[in-house]
Write a protein that holds these residues in place. Structure first.
Motif, PDB file in Angstrom:
ATOM      1  N   ASN A 128      17.209 -19.952  34.924  1.00  0.00           N
ATOM      2  CA  ASN A 128      17.395 -21.354  35.315  1.00  0.00           C
ATOM      3  C   ASN A 128      18.664 -21.973  34.720  1.00  0.00           C
ATOM      4  O   ASN A 128      18.957 -23.136  34.995  1.00  0.00           O
ATOM      5  CB  ASN A 128      16.171 -22.176  34.905  1.00  0.00           C
ATOM      6  N   TYR A 129      19.409 -21.197  33.923  1.00  0.00           N
ATOM      7  CA  TYR A 129      20.682 -21.673  33.378  1.00  0.00           C
ATOM      8  C   TYR A 129      21.710 -20.547  33.507  1.00  0.00           C
ATOM      9  O   TYR A 129      21.356 -19.360  33.571  1.00  0.00           O
ATOM     10  CB  TYR A 129      20.533 -22.073  31.904  1.00  0.00           C
ATOM     11  N   GLN A 180      13.988 -27.652  25.707  1.00  0.00           N
ATOM     12  CA  GLN A 180      15.230 -28.309  25.303  1.00  0.00           C
ATOM     13  C   GLN A 180      15.768 -27.708  24.007  1.00  0.00           C
ATOM     14  O   GLN A 180      16.980 -27.689  23.772  1.00  0.00           O
ATOM     15  CB  GLN A 180      14.989 -29.812  25.128  1.00  0.00           C
ATOM     16  N   SER A 306      22.781 -26.041  34.554  1.00  0.00           N
ATOM     17  CA  SER A 306      21.392 -25.908  34.972  1.00  0.00           C
ATOM     18  C   SER A 306      21.330 -25.651  36.474  1.00  0.00           C
ATOM     19  O   SER A 306      22.029 -26.307  37.253  1.00  0.00           O
ATOM     20  CB  SER A 306      20.597 -27.170  34.630  1.00  0.00           C
ATOM     21  N   LYS A 309      18.341 -28.823  37.678  1.00  0.00           N
ATOM     22  CA  LYS A 309      18.523 -30.256  37.509  1.00  0.00           C
ATOM     23  C   LYS A 309      19.447 -30.829  38.580  1.00  0.00           C
ATOM     24  O   LYS A 309      20.211 -30.096  39.216  1.00  0.00           O
ATOM     25  CB  LYS A 309      19.085 -30.549  36.113  1.00  0.00           C
ATOM     26  N   LYS A 310      19.354 -32.136  38.753  1.00  0.00           N
ATOM     27  CA  LYS A 310      20.157 -32.806  39.772  1.00  0.00           C
ATOM     28  C   LYS A 310      21.642 -32.654  39.471  1.00  0.00           C
ATOM     29  O   LYS A 310      22.083 -32.764  38.329  1.00  0.00           O
ATOM     30  CB  LYS A 310      19.781 -34.294  39.821  1.00  0.00           C
ATOM     31  N   HIS A 318      24.667 -29.723  37.034  1.00  0.00           N
ATOM     32  CA  HIS A 318      24.428 -30.468  35.800  1.00  0.00           C
ATOM     33  C   HIS A 318      24.863 -29.615  34.615  1.00  0.00           C
ATOM     34  O   HIS A 318      24.367 -28.506  34.411  1.00  0.00           O
ATOM     35  CB  HIS A 318      22.947 -30.826  35.672  1.00  0.00           C
ATOM     36  N   GLU A 320      25.172 -28.947  30.685  1.00  0.00           N
ATOM     37  CA  GLU A 320      24.594 -29.282  29.383  1.00  0.00           C
ATOM     38  C   GLU A 320      25.643 -29.270  28.286  1.00  0.00           C
ATOM     39  O   GLU A 320      25.597 -30.101  27.367  1.00  0.00           O
ATOM     40  CB  GLU A 320      23.482 -28.278  29.046  1.00  0.00           C
TER      41      GLU A 320
END
Length: 398
Positions: A128-129, A180, A306, A309-310, A318, A320
């Protein structure tokens, strides 16, 4: 002569003698009811006596079987006991069968549950990243859009398989971050890569020239990376990132082979196409761009993005955390670089004009189309415009 013993119809035994001529002779015994003695059978009755002996043996075997049934817990010697014994036996066999089916069903259920658990665990560990190099050169983005539009003119159904221009990037690694806290660890790992990357680059810029269009199993279409020393440097950069993330416990297993590429379309973005019969992308759709030069991308930063995420306002993923590479301002391209870029652009323009001329010639049945190739004056003007546009390369995100 041989002695022979056999049962009579009333259960008594009869003793006789068998001669060499196989003639059965009985010894006389008194019949307790008729008070008469039995006489020896005649020779003509020999076959009948054999049949009688076989029947007696069969009755004897039936008596043995009935004695086994009579000693069972059911009522003695009655037809009901025999039937009860058979029913009990059938019931026990049915119970055994039900038990087997139940055990088999339990095994099937347990296997299905284990399979569901495995799928759930596999889905929970889905990446997911990712760490990427964003494409900030507008020239590359424009060339990618051109290829996408050319493909859509031939196959409009691929519109949902296209990668939007604002999200163009080159992936260096992917991972699954469940919380997180792990996202923070990933950002820390990205920062710890700075000393190793500085030692690798030694103050030099890493420039990636993108050229040609290829595919992976006709499911992913990408822009390739031209050969050169920059490929080795990029692979070592990816190894540094992998090692830093692995030290933080964010990666498991071995580092798989890194194949640098810039994805511009992939069928996994549009799963419904498979039900429509579109399971592969025909390479003929982009065959005219296999030798196309797209431009140079300067690696100015690395992003931890990400997938879920939006997206940001500029359309990019997005982000991070980001790692800036190089602390100096971007310098103007050298004269040699401008000449090299201009030469490639001119060659691309000529190749496109020739391809368009060939297509128009085939469509018109062999007759040349004046609209296919522009006049010499226009060609020179377009070449001049291409040469001047090489000096105005922009960076949309810097």
């Amino acid at each position: 002569m041989e002695n022979v013993t056999g049962p009579c119809d009333d259960g008594d035994e009869v003793v006789g003698h068998r001669s060499q001529n196989d003639v059965f002779v009985t010894t006389g015994e008194m019949d307790p009811v008729k008070n008469e003695s039995t006489s020896a059978p005649l020779a003509k009755d020999i076959p009948t006596e054999r049949k009688t002996r076989v029947k007696r043996e069969r009755r004897k075997m039936l008596r043995k079987k009935s004695s086994v049934i009579d000693h069972s817990p059911a009522s003695e010697g009655s037809a009901a006991s025999k039937q009860g014994f058979a029913v009990a036996e059938s019931e026990s066999s049915q119970k055994k069968m039900k038990r087997k089916l139940r055990d088999c069903g339990a095994r099937v259920d347990s296997e299905e549950e284990e399979e569901k658990k495995k799928k759930k665990q596999k889905g929970s560990q889905r990446p997911n990243y990712f760490v990427s190099i964003p494409i900030t050169n507008a020239q590359i983005s424009a060339a990618v859009v051109e290829v996408q539009e050319a493909v859509l003119q031939q196959e409009p159904r691929l519109v949902k398989a296209m990668i939007p221009a604002p999200t163009l990037h080159m992936t260096l690694l992917v991972t699954h971050l469940a919380s997180q806290e792990q996202v923070s660890l990933a950002a820390t790992a990205l920062g710890k890569a700075v000393p190793s990357l500085a030692e690798l680059l030694v103050g030099r810029d890493l420039v990636l020239p993108f050229s040609g269009v290829g595919h992976f199993r006709k499911e992913v279409v990408f822009v390739g990376l031209a050969p050169g020393q920059h490929r080795d440097t990029l692979e070592k950069l990816a190894e540094v990132l992998w090692r830093c993330f692995e030290e933080q416990g964010l990666l498991h297993g071995e580092c798989r082979g890194f194949e640098p590429h810039l994805t511009i379309m992939k069928l996994s973005k549009a799963p419904k196409l498979r039900s429509q019969g579109l399971k592969r992308v025909n390479p003929d759709l982009f065959s005219s761009y296999t030798d196309r030069f797209f431009g140079d991308q300067r690696v100015d930063r690395l992003d931890l993005c990400s997938m879920l995420k939006k997206k940001q306002e500029d359309g990019y993923y997005h982000t991070e955390s980001s790692l800036q590479l190089g602390g100096h301002q971007r310098q103007e391209p050298s004269e040699a670089e401008l000449q090299r870029v201009s030469k490639r652009l001119v060659e691309d323009a000529v190749n496109r004009a020739l391809n368009q001329y060939k297509q128009e010639t085939l469509q018109n049945g062999g007759g040349p189309n004046t609209a296919a190739v522009p006049p010499p004056e226009n060609t020179k003007q377009s070449t001049a415009k291409l040469d001047t546009s090489a000096n105005s390369t922009t960076d949309s995100r810097k």
